[in-house]
Motif scaffolding. Structure first.
Motif, PDB file in Angstrom:
ATOM      1  N   LEU A  69       0.832  -1.356  -0.056  1.00 20.98           N
ATOM      2  CA  LEU A  69      -0.011  -0.056  -0.010  1.00 20.98           C
ATOM      3  C   LEU A  69       0.741   1.216  -0.085  1.00 20.98           C
ATOM      4  N   GLY A  70       0.309   2.247  -0.398  1.00 21.86           N
ATOM      5  CA  GLY A  70       1.174   3.662  -0.398  1.00 21.86           C
ATOM      6  C   GLY A  70       0.466   4.748   0.380  1.00 21.86           C
ATOM      7  N   LEU A  71       1.405   5.594   1.109  1.00 21.46           N
ATOM      8  CA  LEU A  71       0.848   6.646   1.903  1.00 21.46           C
ATOM      9  C   LEU A  71       1.598   8.019   1.232  1.00 21.46           C
ATOM     10  N   VAL A  72       0.983   8.966   0.954  1.00 22.16           N
ATOM     11  CA  VAL A  72       1.463  10.132   0.401  1.00 22.16           C
ATOM     12  C   VAL A  72       1.181  11.401   1.113  1.00 22.16           C
ATOM     13  N   ILE A  73       1.852  11.893   2.112  1.00 22.69           N
ATOM     14  CA  ILE A  73       1.539  13.055   3.051  1.00 22.69           C
ATOM     15  C   ILE A  73       2.371  14.087   2.727  1.00 22.69           C
ATOM     16  N   PRO A  74       1.856  15.111   3.119  1.00 24.50           N
ATOM     17  CA  PRO A  74       2.737  16.630   2.792  1.00 24.50           C
ATOM     18  C   PRO A  74       3.972  16.726   3.430  1.00 24.50           C
ATOM     19  N   ASP A  75       4.144  16.444   4.830  1.00 22.88           N
ATOM     20  CA  ASP A  75       5.264  16.710   5.485  1.00 22.88           C
ATOM     21  C   ASP A  75       5.541  15.911   6.802  1.00 22.88           C
ATOM     22  N   ILE A  76       6.508  14.724   6.469  1.00 23.66           N
ATOM     23  CA  ILE A  76       6.840  13.877   7.406  1.00 23.66           C
ATOM     24  C   ILE A  76       7.618  14.317   8.489  1.00 23.66           C
ATOM     25  N   THR A  77       8.106  15.698   8.403  1.00 25.05           N
ATOM     26  CA  THR A  77       8.651  16.227   9.602  1.00 25.05           C
ATOM     27  C   THR A  77       7.625  16.745  10.788  1.00 25.05           C
ATOM     28  N   ASN A  78       6.488  17.010  10.257  1.00 22.89           N
ATOM     29  CA  ASN A  78       5.421  17.314  10.958  1.00 22.89           C
ATOM     30  C   ASN A  78       4.889  16.396  11.884  1.00 22.89           C
ATOM     31  N   PRO A  79       5.128  16.425  13.296  1.00 22.70           N
ATOM     32  CA  PRO A  79       4.662  15.510  14.329  1.00 22.70           C
ATOM     33  C   PRO A  79       3.374  14.532  13.868  1.00 22.70           C
ATOM     34  N   PHE A  80       2.404  15.600  13.512  1.00 23.28           N
ATOM     35  CA  PHE A  80       0.829  15.102  13.228  1.00 23.28           C
ATOM     36  C   PHE A  80       1.034  14.006  12.250  1.00 23.28           C
ATOM     37  N   TRP A  81       1.812  14.367  10.713  1.00 23.51           N
ATOM     38  CA  TRP A  81       1.786  13.558   9.897  1.00 23.51           C
ATOM     39  C   TRP A  81       2.790  12.285  10.246  1.00 23.51           C
ATOM     40  N   ALA A  82       3.508  12.406  11.224  1.00 20.34           N
ATOM     41  CA  ALA A  82       4.339  11.300  11.236  1.00 20.34           C
ATOM     42  C   ALA A  82       3.635  10.251  12.244  1.00 20.34           C
ATOM     43  N   ASP A  83       2.498  10.861  13.146  1.00 28.11           N
ATOM     44  CA  ASP A  83       1.661   9.851  13.612  1.00 28.11           C
ATOM     45  C   ASP A  83       0.707   9.198  13.010  1.00 28.11           C
ATOM     46  N   VAL A  84       0.116   9.995  11.767  1.00 29.97           N
ATOM     47  CA  VAL A  84      -0.405   9.238  10.818  1.00 29.97           C
ATOM     48  C   VAL A  84       0.174   8.101  10.143  1.00 29.97           C
ATOM     49  N   ALA A  85       1.402   8.470   9.526  1.00 25.59           N
ATOM     50  CA  ALA A  85       2.233   7.623   9.161  1.00 25.59           C
ATOM     51  C   ALA A  85       2.316   6.375   9.837  1.00 25.59           C
ATOM     52  N   ARG A  86       2.679   6.654  11.222  1.00 22.76           N
ATOM     53  CA  ARG A  86       2.874   5.340  12.053  1.00 22.76           C
ATOM     54  C   ARG A  86       1.533   4.491  12.218  1.00 22.76           C
ATOM     55  N   GLY A  87       0.521   5.279  12.137  1.00 20.88           N
ATOM     56  CA  GLY A  87      -0.892   4.538  12.554  1.00 20.88           C
ATOM     57  C   GLY A  87      -1.060   3.590  11.385  1.00 20.88           C
ATOM     58  N   ALA A  88      -0.831   4.222   9.993  1.00 29.02           N
ATOM     59  CA  ALA A  88      -1.047   3.585   8.971  1.00 29.02           C
ATOM     60  C   ALA A  88      -0.199   2.250   8.626  1.00 29.02           C
ATOM     61  N   GLN A  89       1.128   2.286   8.903  1.00 30.16           N
ATOM     62  CA  GLN A  89       2.018   1.334   9.160  1.00 30.16           C
ATOM     63  C   GLN A  89       1.737   0.340  10.074  1.00 30.16           C
ATOM     64  N   ASP A  90       1.261   0.631  11.276  1.00 28.35           N
ATOM     65  CA  ASP A  90       0.866  -0.393  12.073  1.00 28.35           C
ATOM     66  C   ASP A  90      -0.325  -1.259  11.751  1.00 28.35           C
ATOM     67  N   ARG A  91      -1.508  -0.424  11.089  1.00 32.83           N
ATOM     68  CA  ARG A  91      -2.540  -1.157  10.631  1.00 32.83           C
ATOM     69  C   ARG A  91      -2.269  -2.115   9.316  1.00 32.83           C
ATOM     70  N   ALA A  92      -1.464  -1.538   8.623  1.00 32.74           N
ATOM     71  CA  ALA A  92      -1.062  -2.423   7.355  1.00 32.74           C
ATOM     72  C   ALA A  92      -0.185  -3.570   7.925  1.00 32.74           C
ATOM     73  N   LEU A 100       4.498   1.833   1.497  1.00 29.70           N
ATOM     74  CA  LEU A 100       5.570   2.722   1.095  1.00 29.70           C
ATOM     75  C   LEU A 100       4.852   4.163   1.501  1.00 29.70           C
ATOM     76  N   ILE A 101       6.021   4.765   2.178  1.00 29.85           N
ATOM     77  CA  ILE A 101       5.597   6.105   2.471  1.00 29.85           C
ATOM     78  C   ILE A 101       6.326   7.169   1.740  1.00 29.85           C
ATOM     79  N   PHE A 102       5.678   8.340   1.140  1.00 28.02           N
ATOM     80  CA  PHE A 102       6.216   9.177   0.579  1.00 28.02           C
ATOM     81  C   PHE A 102       5.972  10.623   1.346  1.00 28.02           C
ATOM     82  N   SER A 103       6.773  11.521   1.143  1.00 28.69           N
ATOM     83  CA  SER A 103       6.508  13.005   1.617  1.00 28.69           C
ATOM     84  C   SER A 103       6.551  14.133   0.446  1.00 28.69           C
ATOM     85  N   SER A 104       5.700  14.467   0.205  1.00 26.44           N
ATOM     86  CA  SER A 104       5.766  15.384  -0.787  1.00 26.44           C
ATOM     87  C   SER A 104       6.227  16.847  -0.751  1.00 26.44           C
TER      88      SER A 104
END
Length: 263
Positions: A69-92, A100-104
């Protein structure tokens, strides 16, 4: 170089070590139900011993699914989006999938490149927070997806997960008012974002309810980054006759930049 060491172990190597046929080894590793647990355990141990890894690309071509699966978020350095990425990864991971995580970095060109990479990887789907809300169609994503963020407001029939911006803004304004700040200055996001419009709509409603003219509020736009907040705050501080300033920023990164503006 020793060829036996350089080549990748195959299912045949696993079968030989486990003392079973190639088809039995394959069924055991794919979770087939017509394999005894004793045989499955023997095959799994053999696979680990020889260092065998399944060819997920070949499996995906046969099954029509890649397991990615893929995740495209705007800013991986933002703690909010980092938490989103971690949640998505744990569920996957709990579902047996890889993410696969990408920061645009809020860059439309980078976002498009990431989407192309996900399509080439033949991911089964993606979670996307688009850089801009003002795109005209959904076909450009080219794969099954779920929206996160404010973009979903324009497409109510699309699966999405979002935040209640109105409630959050109202709670923030109530706190400021309770501390004597009737007309706080606002640091908002880019005009291309629907979140900005929702933020302002709630501010306007809140002011009207308290018989306060929304026009008296000082506004500055910025990017959803520390630097965006810093620059917006400096512009606020340069305004003549602004006096004491209570500032409500659109996100935590902008708020951090605003606090750093005087340093």
């Amino acid at each position: 170089m020793n060829q036996s060491r350089s080549r990748r172990p195959t299912i045949i190597d696993v079968a030989k070590r486990a003392g079973v046929s190639k088809s039995t080894a394959a069924r055991a590793l794919t979770g087939s139900s017509n394999i005894t647990e004793q045989t499955r355990e023997r095959v799994v141990k053999a696979a680990m011993a020889v260092g065998y890894e399944r060819n997920h690309l070949a499996v995906g071509m046969r099954s029509g699914r890649s397991g990615m699966l893929g995740l495209v978020i705007p800013d991986i350095t933002n703690p909010f989006w980092a938490d989103v990425a971690r949640g998505a990864q744990d569920r996957a991971v709990r579902s047996g999938a890889s993410l696969l995580i990408f920061s645009s970095d809020w860059d439309p060109a980078a976002e498009s490149a990431h989407l192309r990479a996900l399509r080439r990887a033949r991911v089964d789907g993606a979670i996307i927070n688009p850089v801009a809300d003002n795109f005209d169609d959904l076909d450009r994503f080219g794969l099954p997806f779920v929206f996160i963020g404010s973009s979903a407001e324009r497409f109510p029939d699309v699966s999405s997960v979002g935040s209640d911006i109105g409630q959050a803004v109202r709670l923030g304004l109530d706190h400021l008012v309770s501390n004597g700040h009737e007309a706080p200055s606002l640091i908002l996001g880019p005009k291309s974002r629907l979140a900005r419009a929702r933020f302002l709509r709630t501010v306007h409603e809140h002011c009207v309810e308290r018989d306060v003219d929304p026009a008296i509020l000082a506004l500055e736009d910025g990017e959803y980054t520390v630097e965006g907040g810093r620059h917006a705050m400096r512009r606020l501080l340069e305004r003549p006759h602004l006096g004491h300033v209570a500032v409500f920023a659109a996100n935590d990164m902008m708020a951090l930049g605003a606090m750093m503006a005087g340093s």
